[in-house]
Each structure stands twice: as structure tokens, then as C-alpha cells.
Write a protein that holds these residues in place. Structure first.
Motif, short mmCIF file in Angstrom:
data_model
loop_
_atom_site.label_atom_id
_atom_site.label_comp_id
_atom_site.label_asym_id
_atom_site.label_seq_id
_atom_site.Cartn_x
_atom_site.Cartn_y
_atom_site.Cartn_z
N VAL A 17 2.30 1.82 -3.43
CA VAL A 17 1.31 2.33 -4.38
C VAL A 17 0.96 3.78 -4.07
CG1 VAL A 17 -1.08 2.10 -5.11
CG2 VAL A 17 0.33 0.08 -4.87
N THR A 66 3.73 6.26 -4.89
CA THR A 66 3.87 6.43 -6.34
C THR A 66 2.77 7.35 -6.86
OG1 THR A 66 4.70 4.17 -6.47
CG2 THR A 66 4.07 5.20 -8.53
N SER A 75 0.82 -1.21 0.00
CA SER A 75 0.00 0.00 0.00
C SER A 75 0.86 1.26 0.00
CB SER A 75 -0.92 0.01 1.22
OG SER A 75 -1.64 -1.19 1.28
N SER A 121 -8.82 -0.53 -5.53
CA SER A 121 -7.92 0.36 -6.27
C SER A 121 -8.39 1.81 -6.20
CB SER A 121 -7.75 -0.10 -7.71
OG SER A 121 -9.00 -0.25 -8.31
N VAL A 166 1.75 1.02 -10.79
CA VAL A 166 0.79 0.52 -9.80
C VAL A 166 0.03 -0.67 -10.38
CG1 VAL A 166 -1.26 1.12 -8.51
CG2 VAL A 166 0.62 2.72 -8.64
N MET A 168 -0.48 -4.26 -8.81
CA MET A 168 -1.81 -4.84 -8.61
C MET A 168 -1.91 -6.19 -9.30
SD MET A 168 -3.66 -2.59 -6.89
CE MET A 168 -5.40 -2.71 -7.24
#
Lengths: 877, 109
Positions: free
Chosen positions: A99, A102, A96, A406, A370, A374
């Protein structure tokens, strides 16, 4: 549903637990009553309980049904999804954080740039219906690329004959020394004709703008900036007198912040008084009556429903008729209309959009990275998802759950991104060049925050979609039996990598071009040597120097004082200063040459200069002699001409001794000097004509002092030397010439800095993405690699295998990225200096850089794979 | 004992409202009342009473208050509100219209 019902539902939803307990009690009571009834007919306890239960029905279903009346339908479902997503994300904290950070970078950078684009380009200009405002330029029929202002008689004729406009106004620029009890300041102004301010339709913050009936009255509206600086934002400034070059003007209004007409450096908007007041011996200013003096910039407001094209053709018709009546002044002239918005952000808008585009690509890169993450996690979770589907979860429900995850990530990334943007905006405003209009309006306003929100949600959907589709497809039983990557999933990864490389390459190409352009600007031979030169501006106000003949002797005395300072090797003055202070340009003719056609008379930058000025700034004398003490006001007029003037107008002839006519004056050429640009860095040097200051004096000069000592050590002695001659004269912008030079470079530097930052971000994101994908594929194929190694494959072969598979999509991305860069190269023209938008060195260079980074990023996991212990690797599965 | 019939769809609300128009009752009481008055013809699925009661309460037709039965047991009593009384009138009128229409059709051929 009625309002009451919605309200009750909401209230019930909030006390759902309490209601649930009450329902249980109610049902217990009901059951106990039924049992009692049963027992009354003679049933045993167990049988009674059983009968009661049967009569009451399926208790679980019943509770579910009742609970449904206390819920908010899809909202509750979504909340449940969010809670579940938050739990999942908390359990994978590392994922997490990767992500979110980023995304925060990508969204933050975009939001910051958007806030600038919004304030500078998108926000309506502070005029009424700005889309109706057009600049009207005159264009010599023979030189369509040029844009010239118009004369006052032209403007008056246009106003009376043009029907496409509700009004047409004009203005001229002035530069003033402000004085009064508030101190001395320097400011630029425009003086508007009577119609200008009504045409603009601008609304002052307080007071008003000069009125049409005040053309001959000294009134002025001041900028918000000047109001704060000079009057501390005091509202009683209206009605006060402001001295402009020692002449009093009445302040009638204060303009709002962000009002920059026509450019950000204007602080004063006066009536036409500076032009209409009687000049010298009481004659009318020729700038009002001479049709050939094209000094007025023109703005017109189109009538509603009239297009710019039809207005332009009407204006051309009028101009051509005027050309027939006044062939000398208005012959062979066309008209061009240009929207005021385009005028005000010319160049800047394009550069901003380019930066915005680069930021957008960086955001896409962030999204792709990302998506990679994922995807990897979706593979890891494919068992969980298969189990949930086997237990009856609907595919739509699973897709919704994954998308919620997401989008939640995107939303958190967006909030973090807003924080990044808040910092970014502050940094941007601080380091950006001061000539960007309306930059002070840049802020995280509602529109910008809405932008960030939409971008966050959009990115959440974007990077969440692909993995979601992959994760929810595929048979349940195959996934449960073995988990292995399908070929589809690998293809998707390869495509993502290619896209990533292509995006990164595009940003890098733009950054590379802008940097090359900056380097070429910095390394241009500007024709002068600014090292150890101090420059300053001086003016000779008519109050203390009422007679023009007083200026030159005073300037000579000041220069003598300065030359006597220790360390000073030479000093001189002129009305223009390279690289960007051009005072005026004049038409001229060469004695003996055929008379030029109207409007095709050659022009040159006209620079009155003292002896020693050119050597002080380091412009070389190529032939003949410099001005000297003998070239006084009474001596024969002489001139120096620049190399490019010789090249263009004398060809192989020897210019020395020839005579040039400027206006009514004749000058004999005594020398040729090197080319130097006065119209800005990056602009080619125009033909230039130098005449002795003593023979053509002017109210303001630039002084240049060359020394053998540290420039800054001369500042105080020079100030004192000036005061020794005229205690009231203050040098402005007294500083090393190199400082002024670097100031003119702020914009290209800023642009290069921004794009290199984005280029660096893109490179890092691409490297991380490539590394991640290859490292992941290595981890997925551990047993295969182990088998190969166990069967005796050399380690180099394994490395080559992994590199080949990993770098194939990189190569594809490079091809696409190069093609896209070439296709978009037109965007860059006009933003570059001395480098083509298809510059081969840049393209090859950034491609090599990106390829090297990609190989390095791929090599690390490949080498790790080759070092696997074959036995250990075989045992992993 | 008479044969048991399922309720016509959509009539449960009306029956509950009618039952309550005579005075406050708890869930069990409502079910008993309907059974008795209909002479055991109408068989209320006693469980389905509760979601219906919640819905009607949310619509403002009923009020629910905890009280004590004659046997000193805690039970939730439902009372008709003004809105509920109005609703009952509307439903009764609508129902009568439908029944009459159905009867006309049934008698016609």
C-alpha cells in the motif's frame, strides 16, 4: 477550560502512571482506615474488609473516572487508535509495504508535478498586481486570428487618449554581443519605452530599472542569471559599464531570479536608447516616427475596477478613429487584450495542467488499487470486526478505527511520496526544456508540502471509506456464522475495477496522442536535410564593419575559406535558418497585380542569402537558377521565391521573370525553391522570398556548411578559417545542425516522455489491480471451483467462467474511459501536431493494449483456478 | 441515627473546599469530617471524592502533598490554595442565593 487547567491536564497526562500508583496508595490508605473503623465497632476481619469496600464504592469505576481526569479526551482516543493501527499494519508488513509504495508513487508523482505547476502557473508573476497587466495587440479586421505589435506613434496616441489604463508601455527586442573585461557573451534584451517599467511595477533585486527620463540614456538592468554568470553575483556591479555591440551601457539594476519579462530568454532590460540614439548620418530612427512600423509589443495596466472587456472596447474605438485619420497605416485594424499571465505561460500552462491531470488520474488508480487491497483485508477481518461488535464496540468506533488505519497508511505514503517528489522534482528540472518560465523557482516549498499532506490524508480517507462502510455493515451474527462475500461487496469491487480501467484508459489515450504527435513531428518533411550540416551565427559589429558594403565581401572571403576545407562540399549564409530562426518578414507586391487593400498586403519571410546557402541546407531548386557570383551589389536585383509563395500568389502563372516590390526595391524572380519552415517545427512553411545577401546585407548571418565527413570534426577547422579572415570574429552556436534540431524538439519530447511515464504507471497499476481482484475472487471461490471440477466441468469452461466475470467490469471501464476521453478531447487541441485529439488509431491502439494487458492479468489467476486439485479445493472450507 | 441524604448535585466541590478551609486533610479525613459535621445526614460517596479531588487540583484550587498521619502512615494531604479560597467564597455566595430563592418559592404558596 482555563489555560492552567489545560496545562495541568497535559502534565498529568504525561505522568499518568505515577499518578495512578499514587491514587492506588491513597485508596489503600482510605480502605485501611475504613477497615479500622469497622473493626472498632467489633466486625470480623472479612466483614470489615467487605464493609470498607462497600463504603468506598466500585473501585474499577472509580479508577476509570479518576484516570479520565488525566487524559486528553479524543486526543487520547485517537492516539490509541493510531497505536492500534500501527500494530495492525506492522503485523501485515507485506500488505503495508504494498500500500505504502503504491501511494508513495502516486503522491510523489503528483507532488512533483504540482510543484512545477505551482512555480510556473500558480505563483503570482513578479510584478505588482499582475492581474491588471494586459498585452495590447493590433489585429487586422480581415484576419482576426492574427496578433500584431504596434508602432511607436500608435503607442503615443494610445497613451494620450485611453482612460482605461493607468499606464501603457511598449518594448522592442534586441540581440547583442556583450563584451568587456568579463568576456564575450551573447544575450537578448528588450528596450522599453519610458512608461514600460513603471507600468510593470517590477522590483529589482538590487538597484533599479531604467527611469522614464532615461529614454535617451544608455542604461540597462541585467538578469539574475547573467549577474551570477558574468559578475559572480557581485553587488558592486551597479554603475559598471557593459558593452552592447561595443557601445557602453551603465548597469543600473539586477532583477530577481524568476523575473522573465516577457520571456525566459531575456537577460537585459534597457532604456529606449537603442532606438532613440541617432542612426547613421544623424537622422531620427524611423522606428520612432513611422506609424507603419509595427515593432512594439504593448503592455498596459488597467485602472482598478476596469474590466478587460470595457478597456478593449475603448481601445477599439480609439483605434478606429485613428484608422480614419491614418487609413494607410492604421485602417481596418482592431485591438485585442490578452492577460500578461496567459501570454507568458501560453501553451506551457495548458501542457502542465494536462500533465497534472494525468498525474491525478494515476493517483486515483493508486487509490483504487489500495481500496482493493483494503477491501480484501476487510473481508479477511470481518470476523475480527464482528467479534468486536458483539463485545459491544460501537459501529462509529470501528469505522473510526478503520479510517485511522487508512489515514495512517496515507500519511506514511505521503512522507514516502515527498521523498519520491524530491527526486522527481530534480529529475524534472534537469530534463525539462529551458524555455519554461520560472522553472528555477520549482521547489518543495510549504505550499507544495501542504499539497502533499492534503493529498495524503485525502487519499487515506478516499481509499479507506468504501471498505470501512462495507466492513462495519452487515449483521454481526451472519458474519460470525459464515464468512462469505455479500453481493454488495462484489458489486463494489466490479465498480472499482471499472473506474480503474477508465482512469488508465484516459491516461493512455493522452499519452498515445502525445507520442503520435511527436512521431509525426519527427517524421515531418521539414523541407531541408540537416544531416552532415554544421551551422553557426556570425555578426558584423558596426565598430569593425562601419560601412554596410563591407559585410558581403568579408562574408564571401570567410565562405571561400570554409569551402576550401577538406570534406566540405558546399557552404552558404543567410539571415534566417530553419527550423526556428526567422529574422524578418516583409510585405511585398507583384508588379501588374491590383494594389492590395491596406493591411491586406501579402507578406513573406524575407531572407537575404548567399549563393550556395539553399543547396547547403538541402532546399531543392525547383525551377530557374540559384544566386551566383554575378548577382552582386551592383547587378540587377534578383529573387528566389518558395513554392508556397508561387501557389498562393501566382496560381497558374509562370513567376520566372516577374518583378516583386519590397519597400522601395524591385526584384526579378529568377527561380523557385522548395518550401522550408523558419517559424518552428510543427508550423507550416510560410511563403518565403530570398534575395542575394550582396544586394540586401544585414549585420548578422547564419552560416551553413555541408560536408562529406563527420560534422563535429569540422568545428575546429571552421573556427580557424573564420579567424584567418577576421581574427576578432567569433562564431556562436557553432555545432551540427541536427543538435539544434533536437533542441527545438526538447519540449514535445519532454511532454511525450512525461505522459508515457504516467501511461506506463497507469497500465501497471491497472494490471496489478485487475490481477489482484481476480486472484482474490478465485481464492474466495476455491470450493465452488473445486465442486465444478469434481462434477466434470472442463478446465476451459472454468477459465472462461472466471475470465468472463473478471473482464466484464473491464469492458465497462473501457466504454466509460473512451467516452470520457472523447469528451475531454478538446483539452488536447493545440498540444498536438499532425494528429487529431480523437485520432482513431490512438484510441483503438491503446484500447487494444489495455485490453490485452487486462486479459493477461486475468488469465494468470484463471488458469491457476483451472489447475486446482478438485479434492483439495473441496476440503478447504 | 438521622436518615441519610444524598448530596445536592454540584455541592461536593463546595463541601470539600469548606472542609479544607480549616486545614490540610487526606481523602479519608475529608469524608469523615463531612459526615461528622453534618451529623451523618450528608452521605459522601467516598469513592467519588477522588475524581473530584483530582479535578480541583487541576483547576488549581487544591495542592496535594504526601505526608505522615499521627499513626505514622503515609497519606496524601490536600491543602486549599488562594484560588481555592476564592472559589469557596464564590460557591458559598452562589449556594446561599440558590437556597434563599428555593426557600422563597417554598414559602410563597
Amino acid at each position: 477550560m482555563r489555560l492552567l487547567e489545560i496545562f495541568n491536564r497535559l502534565r498529568d497526562r504525561l505522568r499518568r502512571d505515577e499518578l495512578s500508583a499514587e491514587l492506588d496508595e491513597e485508596l489503600r490508605f482510605h480502605q485501611s482506615m475504613l477497615e479500622r473503623d469497622s473493626r472498632a465497632t467489633g466486625a470480623e476481619d472479612d466483614a470489615a474488609r467487605f464493609a470498607a469496600r462497600r463504603q468506598l464504592g466500585n473501585a474499577g469505576y472509580l479508577r476509570e473516572e479518576t484516570r479520565a481526569t488525566w487524559s486528553l479526551g479524543w486526543i487520547d482516543d485517537a492516539l490509541q487508535d493510531v497505536r492500534y493501527a500501527a500494530r495492525v499494519l506492522r503485523h501485515n508488513a507485506l500488505f503495508s509495504v504494498a500500500v505504502i509504495s503504491t501511494l508513495a508513487l502516486g503522491i510523489g508523482a503528483n507532488t512533483a508535478i504540482f510543484s512545477v505547476v505551482n512555480a510556473v502557473v500558480l505563483q503570482p508573476l513578479p510584478y505588482e498586481r499582475p492581474a491588471e497587466l494586459y498585452s495590447i495587440w493590433t489585429v487586422p479586421t480581415a484576419k482576426q486570428a492574427e496578433r500584431y505589435p504596434a508602432s511607436h506613434p500608435d503607442l503615443v496616441d494610445w497613451q494620450s487618449s485611453a482612460t482605461s489604463f493607468t499606464g501603457i508601455g511598449g518594448y522592442v527586442f534586441n540581440r547583442w554581443e556583450l563584451s568587456g573585461p568579463e568576456g564575450v557573451d551573447l544575450a537578448r534584451s528588450i528596450a522599453g519605452t519610458s512608461t514600460l517599467y513603471p507600468v510593470l511595477g517590477a522590483h529589482p533585486l538590487i538597484g533599479r530599472l531604467p527611469r522614464p527620463d532615461e529614454e535617451r540614456v544608455p542604461v540597462v538592468a541585467i538578469s539574475h542569471r547573467l549577474w551570477l554568470r558574468r559578475y559572480a553575483g557581485n553587488a558592486d556591479v551597479i554603475g559598471r559599464k557593459l558593452l552592447l555591440d561595443e557601445e557602453p551601457y551603465t548597469i543600473v539594476g539586477v532583477m530577481p531570479p524568476g523575473f522573465h519579462f516577457p520571456s525566459p530568454d531575456i537577460d537585459l532590460w534597457t532604456s529606449l536608447y537603442p532606438v532613440t540614439r541617432a542612426v547613421g548620418n544623424g537622422t531620427i530612427n524611423p522606428w520612432l516616427t513611422n506609424r507603419g512600423l509595427r515593432g512594439y509589443r504593448i503592455v498596459g495596466r488597467l485602472k482598478p475596477g476596469v474590466t478587460a472587456a470595457s478597456a478593449e472596447s475603448e481601445m477599439n474605438g480609439i483605434m478606429h478613429r485613428m484608422g480614419a485619420s491614418f487609413p494607410d497605416d492604421d485602417g481596418a485594424t482592431d485591438i485585442r487584450l490578452q492577460s500578461v499571465r496567459d501570454d507568458s505561460v501560453a501553451g506551457i500552462g495548458r501542457a502542465l495542467w494536462l500533465t497534472f491531470g494525468a498525474a491525478g488520474l494515476v493517483l486515483l488508480l493508486a487509490c483504487v488499487n489500495v481500496a482493493h487491497l483494503m477491501l480484501a483485508r476487510a473481508s479477511a477481518r470481518s470476523r475480527e470486526i464482528a467479534v468486536r461488535r458483539a463485545l459491544g464496540a460501537h459501529r462509529g468506533r470501528i469505522v473510526r478505527q478503520l479510517l485511522t488505519e487508512s489515514v495512517l497508511l496515507g500519511a506514511i505514503g505521503g512522507v514516502a511520496g515527498l521523498a519520491v517528489a524530491a527526486i522527481g522534482v530534480r529529475v524534472l528540472v534537469r530534463i525539462s526544456p529551458g524555455d519554461i518560465p520560472r522553472l528555477e523557482n520549482v521547489a518543495l516549498d510549504p505550499l507544495t508540502i501542504a499539497f502533499a499532506a492534503i493529498v495524503s490524508i485525502g487519499t487515506g480517507v478516499l481509499f479507506g471509506l468504501a471498505p470501512t462502510v462495507v466492513a462495519s455493515s452487515g449483521g454481526v451474527e451472519t458474519t460470525l456464522r459464515e464468512h462469505r462475500n455479500g453481493p454488495g461487496r462484489n458489486r463494489l469491487r466490479a465498480m472499482l475495477t471499472s473506474a480503474e480501467v477508465a482512469f488508465a484508459l484516459m491516461v493512455l489515450v493522452a499519452a498515445g496522442l502525445v507520442v503520435r504527435s511527436l512521431v509525426s513531428l519527427l517524421s515531418t518533411d521539414m523541407g531541408f536535410r540537416p544531416e552532415r550540416v554544421v551551422t553557426m551565427a556570425l555578426s558584423f559589429p558596426s565598430s569593425r564593419y562601419p560601412n554596410e558594403s563591407m559585410r558581403s565581401p568579408a562574408l564571401d572571403r570567410i565562405l571561400d575559406q570554409i569551402r576550401a576545407l577538406p570534406g566540405v562540399t558546399s557552404a552558404g549564409a543567410s539571415t534566417s535558418l530553419p527550423p526556428a530562426r526567422m529574422q524578418q518578414s516583409n510585405g511585398f507586391s507583384i508588379e501588374g497585380d491590383p494594389a492590395p487593400l491596406p493591411n491586406q498586403e501579402p507578406t513573406a519571410i524575407y531572407v537575404p542569402a548567399t549563393p550556395g546557402f539553399l543547396s547547403s541546407i538541402g532546399v531543392p531548386l525547383l525551377r530557374g537558377r540559384d544566386f551566383g557570383a554575378q548577382d552582386g551589389a551592383m547587378a540587377p536585383n534578383v529573387a528566389l521565391i518558395s513554392e508556397s509563395l508561387v501557389r498562393r500568389h501566382f496560381a497558374a502563372r509562370d513567376p520566372i521573370g516577374r518583378r516583386l516590390q519590397v519597400g522601395d526595391l524591385w526584384f526579378t524572380v529568377v527561380g523557385v525553391v522548395g518550401d522550408v519552415g523558419y517559424e518552428g517545427i510543427g508550423k507550416p512553411a510560410s511563403p518565403t522570398l530570398y534575395v542575394p545577401f550582396a544586394q540586401s546585407s544585414f549585420g548578422g548571418v547564419w552560416v551553413a556548411v555541408r560536408s562529406s565527413v563527420e560534422s563535429s570534426s569540422l568545428i575546429v577547422p571552421i573556427r580557424d578559417a573564420i579567424h584567418a579572415v577576421d581574427p576578432q570574429m567569433n562564431a556562436r552556436e557553432l555545432r551540427p545542425m541536427e543538435d539544434m534540431l533536437s533542441e527545438t524538439m526538447v519540449r514535445p519530447r519532454f511532454q511525450a516522455w512525461l505522459l508515457t511515464t504516467f501511461g506506463g504507471l497507469a497500465l501497471i497499476l491497472a494490471a496489478v489491480g485487475i490481477y489482484g481482484v481476480i486472484a482474490y475472487s478465485v481464492s474466495q471461490r476455491t470450493s465452488e471451483i473445486g465442486l465444478r471440477l469434481a462434477l466434470g466441468a472442463p478446465r476451459e469452461t472454468v477459465i472462461a467462467l472466471i475470465l468472463r466475470r473478471g473482464l466484464l467490469p473491464v469492458a465497462g471501464g473501457i466504454v466509460v474511459g473512451l467516452a470520457a476521453s472523447l469528451g475531454l478531447s478538446r483539452v488536447m487541441t493545440g498540444l498536438l501536431y499532425g494528429v487529431s485529439p480523437r485520432d482513431a488509431i490512438t484510441l483503438v491502439g491503446v484500447t487494444a493494449l489495455l485490453a490485452a494487458v487486462a486479459i493477461a492479468a486475468a488469465y494468470i489467476p484463471a488458469r491457476r483456478a483451472a489447475r486446482l486439485d478438485p479434492l483439495g479445493a473441496l476440503r478447504t472450507n | 441515627m438521622a436518615p441519610k441524604r444524598d448530596l445536592l448535585p454540584g455541592t461536593l466541590d463546595m463541601l470539600v473546599l469548606k472542609t479544607l478551609s480549616a486545614g490540610a486533610l487526606h481523602g479519608y479525613g475529608i469524608a469523615q469530617q463531612i459526615k461528622q459535621i453534618s451529623r451523618d445526614v450528608l452521605q459522601v460517596d467516598e469513592g467519588s471524592l477522588y475524581p473530584a479531588l483530582q479535578r480541583m487540583r487541576q483547576r488549581g484550587w487544591l495542592k496535594a502533598d504526601w505526608g505522615v498521619t499521627p499513626n505514622n502512615q503515609r497519606a496524601r494531604y490536600y491543602t486549599l490554595t488562594t484560588a481555592g479560597r476564592k472559589q469557596l467564597g464564590e460557591e458559598q455566595a452562589g449556594f446561599a442565593e440558590v437556597v434563599e430563592a428555593i426557600q422563597r418559592v417554598m414559602r410563597s404558596v
